[in-house]
Design a protein around this motif. Structure first.
Motif, PDB file in Angstrom:
ATOM      1  N   SER A 194       8.610   6.123   3.599  1.00  0.00           N
ATOM      2  CA  SER A 194       8.316   4.498   3.399  1.00  0.00           C
ATOM      3  C   SER A 194       7.307   4.349   2.351  1.00  0.00           C
ATOM      4  O   SER A 194       6.884   3.214   1.704  1.00  0.00           O
ATOM      5  CB  SER A 194       7.726   4.196   4.763  1.00  0.00           C
ATOM      6  OG  SER A 194       8.644   4.001   5.611  1.00  0.00           O
ATOM      7  N   PHE A 195       6.279   5.336   2.266  1.00  0.00           N
ATOM      8  CA  PHE A 195       5.173   5.213   1.447  1.00  0.00           C
ATOM      9  C   PHE A 195       4.941   6.296   0.189  1.00  0.00           C
ATOM     10  O   PHE A 195       5.046   7.529   0.612  1.00  0.00           O
ATOM     11  CB  PHE A 195       3.726   5.642   2.266  1.00  0.00           C
ATOM     12  CG  PHE A 195       3.686   4.475   3.218  1.00  0.00           C
ATOM     13  CD1 PHE A 195       2.935   3.135   3.115  1.00  0.00           C
ATOM     14  CD2 PHE A 195       4.051   4.662   4.686  1.00  0.00           C
ATOM     15  CE1 PHE A 195       3.272   2.220   4.008  1.00  0.00           C
ATOM     16  CE2 PHE A 195       3.919   3.833   5.569  1.00  0.00           C
ATOM     17  CZ  PHE A 195       3.798   2.688   5.546  1.00  0.00           C
ATOM     18  N   ARG A 196       5.183   5.994  -0.786  1.00  0.00           N
ATOM     19  CA  ARG A 196       5.503   6.977  -2.021  1.00  0.00           C
ATOM     20  C   ARG A 196       4.320   7.920  -2.242  1.00  0.00           C
ATOM     21  O   ARG A 196       4.720   9.141  -2.359  1.00  0.00           O
ATOM     22  CB  ARG A 196       5.094   6.088  -3.223  1.00  0.00           C
ATOM     23  CG  ARG A 196       5.689   6.680  -4.755  1.00  0.00           C
ATOM     24  CD  ARG A 196       5.654   5.970  -5.864  1.00  0.00           C
ATOM     25  NE  ARG A 196       4.346   5.247  -6.080  1.00  0.00           N
ATOM     26  CZ  ARG A 196       3.320   5.877  -6.563  1.00  0.00           C
ATOM     27  NH1 ARG A 196       3.390   7.214  -7.126  1.00  0.00           N
ATOM     28  NH2 ARG A 196       2.079   5.449  -6.700  1.00  0.00           N
ATOM     29  N   SER A 197       3.063   7.644  -1.730  1.00  0.00           N
ATOM     30  CA  SER A 197       2.070   8.622  -2.124  1.00  0.00           C
ATOM     31  C   SER A 197       1.521   9.028  -0.545  1.00  0.00           C
ATOM     32  O   SER A 197       0.487   9.336  -0.524  1.00  0.00           O
ATOM     33  CB  SER A 197       0.946   8.102  -2.899  1.00  0.00           C
ATOM     34  OG  SER A 197       1.382   7.970  -4.146  1.00  0.00           O
ATOM     35  N   GLY A 198       2.447   8.944   0.516  1.00  0.00           N
ATOM     36  CA  GLY A 198       1.803   9.159   1.841  1.00  0.00           C
ATOM     37  C   GLY A 198       1.639  10.660   2.090  1.00  0.00           C
ATOM     38  O   GLY A 198       2.145  11.558   1.494  1.00  0.00           O
TER      39      GLY A 198
ATOM     40  N   ILE B  66       0.829  -1.179  -0.074  1.00  0.00           N
ATOM     41  CA  ILE B  66      -0.127  -0.140  -0.263  1.00  0.00           C
ATOM     42  C   ILE B  66       0.924   1.313  -0.026  1.00  0.00           C
ATOM     43  O   ILE B  66       1.750   1.355   0.952  1.00  0.00           O
ATOM     44  CB  ILE B  66      -0.989   0.078   1.334  1.00  0.00           C
ATOM     45  CG1 ILE B  66      -1.780  -1.247   1.247  1.00  0.00           C
ATOM     46  CG2 ILE B  66      -1.676   1.345   1.269  1.00  0.00           C
ATOM     47  CD1 ILE B  66      -2.721  -1.227   2.316  1.00  0.00           C
ATOM     48  N   SER B  67       0.913   2.073  -0.914  1.00  0.00           N
ATOM     49  CA  SER B  67       1.578   3.347  -1.039  1.00  0.00           C
ATOM     50  C   SER B  67       0.800   4.516  -0.847  1.00  0.00           C
ATOM     51  O   SER B  67       1.424   5.508  -0.463  1.00  0.00           O
ATOM     52  CB  SER B  67       2.013   3.300  -2.437  1.00  0.00           C
ATOM     53  OG  SER B  67       1.378   3.352  -3.463  1.00  0.00           O
ATOM     54  N   ASN B  68      -0.472   4.293  -0.882  1.00  0.00           N
ATOM     55  CA  ASN B  68      -1.424   5.545  -0.614  1.00  0.00           C
ATOM     56  C   ASN B  68      -1.938   5.680   0.773  1.00  0.00           C
ATOM     57  O   ASN B  68      -2.823   4.846   1.036  1.00  0.00           O
ATOM     58  CB  ASN B  68      -2.603   5.707  -1.641  1.00  0.00           C
ATOM     59  CG  ASN B  68      -1.923   5.746  -2.982  1.00  0.00           C
ATOM     60  OD1 ASN B  68      -1.158   6.540  -3.440  1.00  0.00           O
ATOM     61  ND2 ASN B  68      -2.569   4.936  -3.842  1.00  0.00           N
ATOM     62  N   ILE B  69      -1.441   6.463   1.793  1.00  0.00           N
ATOM     63  CA  ILE B  69      -1.723   6.591   3.022  1.00  0.00           C
ATOM     64  C   ILE B  69      -2.069   7.982   3.349  1.00  0.00           C
ATOM     65  O   ILE B  69      -1.437   8.819   2.995  1.00  0.00           O
ATOM     66  CB  ILE B  69      -1.067   5.742   4.001  1.00  0.00           C
ATOM     67  CG1 ILE B  69       0.257   6.454   4.462  1.00  0.00           C
ATOM     68  CG2 ILE B  69      -0.733   4.173   3.504  1.00  0.00           C
ATOM     69  CD1 ILE B  69       1.030   5.936   5.423  1.00  0.00           C
ATOM     70  N   LEU B  70      -2.969   8.101   4.141  1.00  0.00           N
ATOM     71  CA  LEU B  70      -3.338   9.440   4.848  1.00  0.00           C
ATOM     72  C   LEU B  70      -3.395   9.197   6.372  1.00  0.00           C
ATOM     73  O   LEU B  70      -3.971   8.591   6.916  1.00  0.00           O
ATOM     74  CB  LEU B  70      -4.515  10.015   4.356  1.00  0.00           C
ATOM     75  CG  LEU B  70      -5.026  11.444   5.059  1.00  0.00           C
ATOM     76  CD1 LEU B  70      -3.976  12.471   4.760  1.00  0.00           C
ATOM     77  CD2 LEU B  70      -6.575  11.834   4.417  1.00  0.00           C
TER      78      LEU B  70
END
Length: 312
Positions: free
Chosen positions: A80-84, A54-58
């Motif tokens: 750690s998360f590309r689209s965090g 999972i790369s998209n986290i808010l």
């Protein structure tokens, strides 16, 4: 009080649990509740998220006025998360109340709890050139300091004060590594004007060298946007010239969002309507409508520059 808050949260969560019955097939809702500190909770779920790719986290960190999340954790989320994305809310008062002439040791402890350099505490002085700064100006100075320290945690960092009826007491800082996330965040701020505020400039460069004479309060409303457009008229040609006289729209927007509170529409309209600039398609034709602008269009300086007095 804590039990009441947890009980209210459980009631709200029931709404999301019921939503699973009507959610699209490709959407899965999994609700977890924890009373651990965020540091403990994050260490537990981080590996699970990474193993699921999972790369998209808010991550929404609302700390009720306390600084409970170490800055290195924010840096870890962003790396750690590309689209965090991270939304961090905290109380502004410690920055403005416990200044060096009040209690230097306490201020240093507050800075250290934030993961900031306590030796920069003096940059939050009450005065400038012997003149006491207004409350808004102190907010602006604090904003510059927070940005300078947080800017290494993510590509795009947006520190703004949250409005409440008795003043600017809380800050909301948005972290992201994707320009699109910053673009959407800017749009949300403008759509909900007067909820947050920035103190400084409103063109391409939101910081100014002298807060007492150059700074102003930007409330993301129509009046603020109009002033921003005036500054963008001067700022954009200078920026394009700095970038070698030409740049594609994608690069222009990505660079603009690093240090600007401007709305996307204002950036493109100011560029398109500027007498010193022209937007060209990939085939070399002038772009007539901003509604059709593409990321691979070119923003170029015209060979013949206009004559006008730059605005301040």
């Amino acid at each position: 009080m804590r039990q009441e808050a947890i009980g209210f949260l459980k009631e709200q969560i029931l709404t999301f649990e019921k939503a699973q019955d009507i959610a699209p097939e490709n959407l899965r809702i999994k609700i977890m509740m924890s009373c651990d500190t965020f540091t403990t909770f994050y260490a537990r779920v981080r590996q699970d998220l990474l193993s699921l790719r999972i790369s998209n986290i808010l991550v929404n960190l609302d700390q009720c006025g306390n600084i409970l999340v170490p800055v290195p954790i924010i840096k870890d989320i962003m790396s750690s998360f590309r689209s965090g994305e991270v939304l961090l809310t905290f109380l502004i008062q410690p920055f403005l109340t416990y200044l060096p002439h009040h209690d230097d040791k306490r201020l240093r402890r507050i800075f250290q709890s934030l993961g900031l350099d306590p030796d920069k505490a003096e940059e939050l002085a009450w005065t400038q050139d012997g003149v006491y700064l207004s409350y808004d100006e102190r907010v602006g100075r604090a904003e510059m300091l927070v940005y300078s320290e947080f800017t290494e945690r993510a590509t795009y960092v947006s520190p703004f004060a949250i409005y409440n009826p008795v003043g600017w007491k809380y800050w909301s800082v948005h972290f992201s590594n994707i320009s699109r996330a910053r673009e959407v965040y800017n749009s949300v701020l403008h759509e909900n004007s007067s909820h947050l505020a920035h103190f400084g400039r409103s063109g391409l460069q939101m910081w100014c060298s002298d807060l007492a004479t150059d700074g102003a309060l930007y409330l993301f409303d129509d009046r603020a946007r109009e002033k921003s457009r005036i500054l963008l008229t001067d700022d954009i040609p200078r920026e394009v010239e700095r970038m070698g006289g030409a740049t594609d729209i994608r690069q222009f927007l990505e660079q603009s969002y690093r240090n600007s509170v401007a709305h996307r529409e204002d950036l493109l309209e100011s560029a398109s309507g500027n007498p010193d600039l022209q937007i060209m398609t990939r085939n070399g034709n002038p772009r007539r409508s901003i509604k059709n602008i593409r990321f691979d269009d070119k923003l170029v300086l015209r060979p013949q520059r206009s004559f006008y007095l730059p605005t301040k």
